[in-house]
Enzyme design. Structure first.
Site: not given
Length: 272
Positions: A102, A44
């Site tokens: 992830h 991110y």
């Protein structure tokens, strides 16, 4: 069940796509309003800003539940812990409450067992209190459970909303005692425009977002909606107080249409 030191909070703040001052403001406002779980990820590019927002708030670290997700380039056994230490430095903390894989390693370039062994090592070193997975199919969950045991997998975080209910994964996870975290619960806002959701919201004097979040929470999923607006953060936080009827739950369940929104080429597994 999981050997969790702390149960994963069912309601948290997501930070996907939020950058720079926007994410700082979102996290600080959320903490001020009463959010105590924050979800971020290495990819991110906002861990440092999340860390700054937490540091500038007056909420003690021990009251927070902080999650990050390990990016595919950090999944190798010799890279995971150094990468996690970088995340900790950015987040200005000594430990994470939860660390997730992830995405599965593209093309299985790094064996899952290698990544999970490194995560277990990180847990043993106190860098993270719990570990889990994200975007895992039933087959990948089976591999993870074979590698470390279901009790060590704190959650599988998957795209899940009324238009994509991922029932096969949910059913398997439940059979193994692995909790589900729903991301994209509001489907980028698409479900908030659904006539059925709008009607239920009007009847309940609730917002469409509260209805959809309550629907997910009532099924036992954790949710991590994001918002940059104070009024939306505040109203989202009231969703756990809304109890939908069995009829309303069934109506929302009927919205399933395989509406997957997150399917990155070269990264996504073959979905169930």
């Amino acid at each position: 069940m999981n050997d969790t030191t702390t149960a994963i909070p069912t309601f948290g703040l997501g930070t996907f796509r939020l950058k720079n001052q926007i994410v700082i403001d979102s996290v600080k406002t959320a903490l001020e309003l009463g959010f105590r779980a924050i979800d971020t990820a290495q990819i991110y590019g906002n861990e440092a800003e999340v860390g700054q927002a937490i540091a500038e708030s007056d909420v003690p670290r021990e009251q927070l539940f902080l999650t990050t997700k390990v990016w595919t380039e950090q999944l190798a056994g010799d890279r995971l812990i150094p990468g996690l230490k970088e995340s900790l430095a950015k987040l200005r903390t000594d430990y994470l409450d939860l660390t997730l894989i992830h995405w599965p390693s593209p093309g299985n370039a790094v064996p899952l067992s290698e990544t999970l062994a490194a995560l277990m090592q990180a847990k043993a070193q106190g860098l993270t209190r719990q570990i889990g997975v994200s975007n895992f199919t039933v087959d990948l969950m089976k591999q993870a459970i074979a590698a470390v045991g279901a009790k060590h997998i704190a959650t599988n975080q998957i795209e899940l909303h009324p238009y994509l209910q991922n029932r096969k994964i949910v059913e398997f996870a439940r059979s193994q005692g692995v909790p589900i975290t729903s991301y994209m619960t509001l489907a980028y806002g698409l479900v908030l425009k659904d006539e059925l959701i709008i009607r239920i919201a009007a009847e309940r004097r609730a917002t469409p977002a509260q209805v959809v979040l309550a629907w997910a929470l009532q099924q036992g999923y954790a949710v991590i909606p994001s918002s940059t607006k104070r009024e939306n953060l505040a109203s989202n936080l009231l969703a756990p107080q809304l109890v939908l009827s069995p009829a309303e739950m069934a109506q929302i369940a009927s919205l399933e249409r395989g509406g997957r929104l997150v399917n990155p080429e070269g990264l996504a597994p073959i979905w169930d």
